[in-house]
Design a protein around this motif. Structure first.
Motif, PDB file in Angstrom:
ATOM      1  N   ASN A  16       0.835  -1.195   0.000  1.00 53.50           N
ATOM      2  CA  ASN A  16       0.000   0.000   0.000  1.00 53.50           C
ATOM      3  C   ASN A  16       0.875   1.252   0.000  1.00 53.50           C
ATOM      4  N   GLU A  20       1.353   4.262  -2.909  1.00 57.48           N
ATOM      5  CA  GLU A  20       1.161   5.684  -2.584  1.00 57.48           C
ATOM      6  C   GLU A  20       2.396   6.509  -2.915  1.00 57.48           C
ATOM      7  N   GLN A  57       1.099  14.189   4.096  1.00 60.64           N
ATOM      8  CA  GLN A  57       0.819  13.114   3.148  1.00 60.64           C
ATOM      9  C   GLN A  57       0.532  11.807   3.874  1.00 60.64           C
ATOM     10  N   TRP A  61      -2.944   9.676   3.763  1.00 64.87           N
ATOM     11  CA  TRP A  61      -2.937   8.249   3.416  1.00 64.87           C
ATOM     12  C   TRP A  61      -3.578   7.435   4.536  1.00 64.87           C
TER      13      TRP A  61
END
Length: 65
Positions: A16, A20, A57, A61
Motif C-alpha cells: 500500500n 502511494e 501526506q 494516506w
C-alpha cells in the motif's frame, strides 16, 4: 486503525505504501520497519518536500485506510 496497528501489519502495508509513494524502493520501505518518523524522512528525501508536507501526506494516506 492507529499507527501501532500499522506497525503490527507492516508486511501487509508495504504494498500500500509503495503504491502511494512509488519512488520509494522495497528496501526503503523495509528499512522503516513501520516507524512513522523513518517513513517521513524517506518521503522527504525521495520527493524533496518539507517534513510537514511529508507528515501531511502520511496523515492523508492514513485517513484513507
Amino acid at each position: 486503525m492507529n499507527w501501532d496497528q500499522i506497525q503490527g501489519r507492516w508486511k501487509q502495508m508495504r504494498g500500500n505504501i509503495k503504491r502511494e509513494w512509488g519512488r520509494l524502493t522495497d528496501d526503503d520501505v523495509n528499512q522503516t520497519q513501520g516507524q512513522r518518523d523513518k517513513l517521513i524522512g524517506l518521503i522527504q528525501e525521495a520527493y524533496g518536500v518539507e517534513r510537514e508536507e511529508a507528515d501531511r501526506q502520511i496523515r492523508n494516506w492514513f485517513s484513507r485506510l
